[in-house]
Design a protein around this motif. Structure first.
Motif, PDB file in Angstrom:
ATOM      1  N   LEU A 131       0.760  -1.205   0.025  1.00  0.00           N
ATOM      2  CA  LEU A 131       0.185   0.182   0.093  1.00  0.00           C
ATOM      3  C   LEU A 131       0.855   1.203  -0.054  1.00  0.00           C
ATOM      4  CD1 LEU A 131      -2.703  -1.099   2.591  1.00  0.00           C
ATOM      5  CD2 LEU A 131      -3.178  -0.993   0.036  1.00  0.00           C
ATOM      6  N   ILE A 132       2.040   1.367   0.723  1.00  0.00           N
ATOM      7  CA  ILE A 132       2.912   2.411   0.660  1.00  0.00           C
ATOM      8  C   ILE A 132       3.940   2.225  -0.060  1.00  0.00           C
ATOM      9  CG2 ILE A 132       4.274   3.708   2.195  1.00  0.00           C
ATOM     10  CD1 ILE A 132       2.542   2.897   4.452  1.00  0.00           C
ATOM     11  N   SER A 133       3.855   2.264  -1.581  1.00  0.00           N
ATOM     12  CA  SER A 133       4.825   2.093  -2.587  1.00  0.00           C
ATOM     13  C   SER A 133       5.840   3.151  -2.703  1.00  0.00           C
ATOM     14  CB  SER A 133       4.233   1.724  -3.818  1.00  0.00           C
ATOM     15  OG  SER A 133       3.170   2.915  -4.226  1.00  0.00           O
ATOM     16  N   ASN A 134       5.720   4.122  -2.030  1.00  0.00           N
ATOM     17  CA  ASN A 134       6.630   5.291  -2.209  1.00  0.00           C
ATOM     18  C   ASN A 134       7.825   5.472  -1.216  1.00  0.00           C
ATOM     19  OD1 ASN A 134       5.079   5.950  -0.201  1.00  0.00           O
ATOM     20  ND2 ASN A 134       5.038   8.022  -0.611  1.00  0.00           N
ATOM     21  N   GLY A 135       7.905   4.315  -0.603  1.00  0.00           N
ATOM     22  CA  GLY A 135       9.087   4.212   0.325  1.00  0.00           C
ATOM     23  C   GLY A 135       9.072   3.352   1.666  1.00  0.00           C
ATOM     24  N   GLU A 136       9.688   3.839   2.519  1.00  0.00           N
ATOM     25  CA  GLU A 136       9.853   3.093   3.784  1.00  0.00           C
ATOM     26  C   GLU A 136       8.693   2.907   4.695  1.00  0.00           C
ATOM     27  OE1 GLU A 136      13.225   3.126   7.163  1.00  0.00           O
ATOM     28  OE2 GLU A 136      14.089   3.282   5.267  1.00  0.00           O
ATOM     29  N   ILE A 137       8.407   1.902   5.262  1.00  0.00           N
ATOM     30  CA  ILE A 137       7.368   1.723   5.909  1.00  0.00           C
ATOM     31  C   ILE A 137       7.667   2.557   7.566  1.00  0.00           C
ATOM     32  CG2 ILE A 137       5.650   0.422   7.258  1.00  0.00           C
ATOM     33  CD1 ILE A 137       5.941  -1.598   5.000  1.00  0.00           C
ATOM     34  N   PRO A 138       7.039   3.301   7.962  1.00  0.00           N
ATOM     35  CA  PRO A 138       7.242   4.002   9.179  1.00  0.00           C
ATOM     36  C   PRO A 138       7.158   2.953  10.276  1.00  0.00           C
ATOM     37  CG  PRO A 138       5.054   4.585   8.477  1.00  0.00           C
ATOM     38  CD  PRO A 138       5.649   3.959   7.226  1.00  0.00           C
ATOM     39  N   LYS A 139       7.739   3.260  11.413  1.00  0.00           N
ATOM     40  CA  LYS A 139       7.699   2.149  12.647  1.00  0.00           C
ATOM     41  C   LYS A 139       6.291   2.331  13.186  1.00  0.00           C
ATOM     42  CE  LYS A 139       9.362   1.623  17.346  1.00  0.00           C
ATOM     43  NZ  LYS A 139      10.641   2.187  18.224  1.00  0.00           N
ATOM     44  N   ILE A 140       5.441   1.269  13.410  1.00  0.00           N
ATOM     45  CA  ILE A 140       4.344   0.920  13.781  1.00  0.00           C
ATOM     46  C   ILE A 140       4.239   0.542  15.243  1.00  0.00           C
ATOM     47  CG2 ILE A 140       2.118  -0.112  13.392  1.00  0.00           C
ATOM     48  CD1 ILE A 140       2.800  -0.055  10.311  1.00  0.00           C
ATOM     49  N   VAL A 141       3.658   1.128  16.160  1.00  0.00           N
ATOM     50  CA  VAL A 141       3.683   0.792  17.507  1.00  0.00           C
ATOM     51  C   VAL A 141       2.154   0.726  17.609  1.00  0.00           C
ATOM     52  CG1 VAL A 141       4.118   1.182  19.718  1.00  0.00           C
ATOM     53  CG2 VAL A 141       5.838   2.129  17.914  1.00  0.00           C
ATOM     54  N   CYS A 142       1.649  -0.473  18.226  1.00  0.00           N
ATOM     55  CA  CYS A 142       0.338  -0.627  18.498  1.00  0.00           C
ATOM     56  C   CYS A 142      -0.457   0.361  19.455  1.00  0.00           C
ATOM     57  CB  CYS A 142       0.144  -2.050  18.983  1.00  0.00           C
ATOM     58  SG  CYS A 142       0.197  -3.122  17.536  1.00  0.00           S
ATOM     59  N   ASN A 143       0.213   0.674  20.424  1.00  0.00           N
ATOM     60  CA  ASN A 143      -0.361   1.464  21.311  1.00  0.00           C
ATOM     61  C   ASN A 143      -0.162   3.175  20.834  1.00  0.00           C
ATOM     62  OD1 ASN A 143       2.138   1.578  22.328  1.00  0.00           O
ATOM     63  ND2 ASN A 143       1.734   1.820  24.430  1.00  0.00           N
ATOM     64  N   ASP A 144       0.443   3.621  20.011  1.00  0.00           N
ATOM     65  CA  ASP A 144       0.886   4.761  19.651  1.00  0.00           C
ATOM     66  C   ASP A 144      -0.155   5.090  18.615  1.00  0.00           C
ATOM     67  OD1 ASP A 144       1.709   7.431  19.029  1.00  0.00           O
ATOM     68  OD2 ASP A 144       3.707   6.696  18.377  1.00  0.00           O
ATOM     69  N   SER A 145      -1.167   5.943  18.858  1.00  0.00           N
ATOM     70  CA  SER A 145      -2.189   6.122  17.636  1.00  0.00           C
ATOM     71  C   SER A 145      -1.627   7.022  16.651  1.00  0.00           C
ATOM     72  CB  SER A 145      -3.519   6.923  18.138  1.00  0.00           C
ATOM     73  OG  SER A 145      -2.872   8.060  19.001  1.00  0.00           O
ATOM     74  N   ASN A 146      -0.512   7.840  16.975  1.00  0.00           N
ATOM     75  CA  ASN A 146       0.131   8.809  15.712  1.00  0.00           C
ATOM     76  C   ASN A 146       0.849   7.771  14.786  1.00  0.00           C
ATOM     77  OD1 ASN A 146      -0.753  11.011  16.993  1.00  0.00           O
ATOM     78  ND2 ASN A 146       1.048  11.181  18.302  1.00  0.00           N
ATOM     79  N   SER A 147       1.519   6.723  15.207  1.00  0.00           N
ATOM     80  CA  SER A 147       2.114   5.722  14.427  1.00  0.00           C
ATOM     81  C   SER A 147       1.190   5.312  13.410  1.00  0.00           C
ATOM     82  CB  SER A 147       3.057   4.756  14.905  1.00  0.00           C
ATOM     83  OG  SER A 147       2.162   3.817  15.707  1.00  0.00           O
ATOM     84  N   ILE A 148       0.048   5.021  14.058  1.00  0.00           N
ATOM     85  CA  ILE A 148      -0.946   4.206  13.053  1.00  0.00           C
ATOM     86  C   ILE A 148      -1.773   5.296  12.304  1.00  0.00           C
ATOM     87  CG2 ILE A 148      -3.142   2.924  13.063  1.00  0.00           C
ATOM     88  CD1 ILE A 148      -1.940   1.521  15.426  1.00  0.00           C
ATOM     89  N   ASN A 149      -2.160   6.460  13.020  1.00  0.00           N
ATOM     90  CA  ASN A 149      -2.817   7.254  12.155  1.00  0.00           C
ATOM     91  C   ASN A 149      -2.384   8.176  10.953  1.00  0.00           C
ATOM     92  OD1 ASN A 149      -5.097   7.091  13.943  1.00  0.00           O
ATOM     93  ND2 ASN A 149      -4.439   8.600  15.298  1.00  0.00           N
ATOM     94  N   GLY A 150      -0.822   7.894  10.906  1.00  0.00           N
ATOM     95  CA  GLY A 150      -0.086   8.462   9.845  1.00  0.00           C
ATOM     96  C   GLY A 150      -0.026   7.557   8.746  1.00  0.00           C
ATOM     97  N   LEU A 151      -0.797   6.548   8.827  1.00  0.00           N
ATOM     98  CA  LEU A 151      -0.873   5.589   7.651  1.00  0.00           C
ATOM     99  C   LEU A 151      -1.962   5.870   6.961  1.00  0.00           C
ATOM    100  CD1 LEU A 151      -0.093   2.307   9.593  1.00  0.00           C
ATOM    101  CD2 LEU A 151       1.723   3.280   8.104  1.00  0.00           C
ATOM    102  N   PRO A 152      -2.048   5.416   5.418  1.00  0.00           N
ATOM    103  CA  PRO A 152      -3.577   5.433   4.870  1.00  0.00           C
ATOM    104  C   PRO A 152      -4.420   4.485   5.506  1.00  0.00           C
ATOM    105  CG  PRO A 152      -1.403   4.685   3.148  1.00  0.00           C
ATOM    106  CD  PRO A 152      -0.969   4.870   4.830  1.00  0.00           C
ATOM    107  N   LYS A 153      -5.478   4.817   5.280  1.00  0.00           N
ATOM    108  CA  LYS A 153      -6.771   4.085   5.740  1.00  0.00           C
ATOM    109  C   LYS A 153      -6.735   2.516   5.943  1.00  0.00           C
ATOM    110  CE  LYS A 153     -10.809   3.479   7.915  1.00  0.00           C
ATOM    111  NZ  LYS A 153     -10.451   2.780   8.986  1.00  0.00           N
ATOM    112  N   LYS A 154      -6.508   2.163   4.765  1.00  0.00           N
ATOM    113  CA  LYS A 154      -6.477   0.576   4.509  1.00  0.00           C
ATOM    114  C   LYS A 154      -5.286   0.043   5.164  1.00  0.00           C
ATOM    115  CE  LYS A 154      -7.251  -3.129   1.091  1.00  0.00           C
ATOM    116  NZ  LYS A 154      -7.649  -2.997  -0.282  1.00  0.00           N
TER     117      LYS A 154
END
Length: 159
Positions: A79-102
């Motif tokens: 889904l994120i074809s334009n580069g590196e996947i950001p660090k995703i931390v389950c209890n950090d809503s900012n790390s998840i909210n920064g992702l596309p909806k899907k």
């Protein structure tokens, strides 16, 4: 065409692969640990030693999480074809909210699945977190978990 070096160094590659699996599993566990650390209490006490049952449960949970983690990572990567996947931390809503909806949906689904896997393997969130944190500083525990992971991967699953 195989190189002679491929034939000579094959056992060494096998060792490297098993070590890289171990470290990727521990890295995954660290991410999961962040998912379950709802508070950051500082505890000055030395944690009690981890028993063999907890080590076994921890290793089983980490191994069970790994395919789901890899799958989620690959789906998000597509889904994120334009580069590196950001660090995703389950209890950090900012790390998840920064992702596309899907990708957010995939991350949340993974976090929910990981939480269930930990519980299904007989550990509480606190136990899982404490073991993951202890692994970072305790080489004896690290070796015990590593050996348990190897043993579990070699043991055929019951039918």
């Amino acid at each position: 065409m195989k190189k002679i070096s491929d034939l000579v160094y094959q056992p060494s590659r096998k060792r490297i692969l098993s070590k890289s699996v171990f470290f990727s599993v521990i890295a995954s566990a660290s991410v999961i640990c962040n998912a379950f650390s709802w508070s950051s209490k500082a505890d000055a006490q030395t944690p009690p030693p981890v028993n063999n049952t907890e080590i076994n449960s921890y290793a089983q949970a980490v191994l069970a999480m790994e395919p789901a983690r890899q799958n989620a990572f690959e789906e998000i990567k597509k889904l994120i074809s334009n580069g590196e996947i950001p660090k995703i931390v389950c209890n950090d809503s900012n790390s998840i909210n920064g992702l596309p909806k899907k990708a957010q949906d995939i991350a949340v689904e993974y976090c929910t699945r990981a939480q269930k896997i930990v519980e299904d393997n007989g550990l509480s969130f606190d136990q899982f977190n404490k073991i993951t944190i202890e692994l970072q500083n305790n080489n004896i525990l690290k070796r015990q978990v590593y050996n348990t992971l190897l043993r579990l991967q070699k043991t055929p699953e019951p039918r």
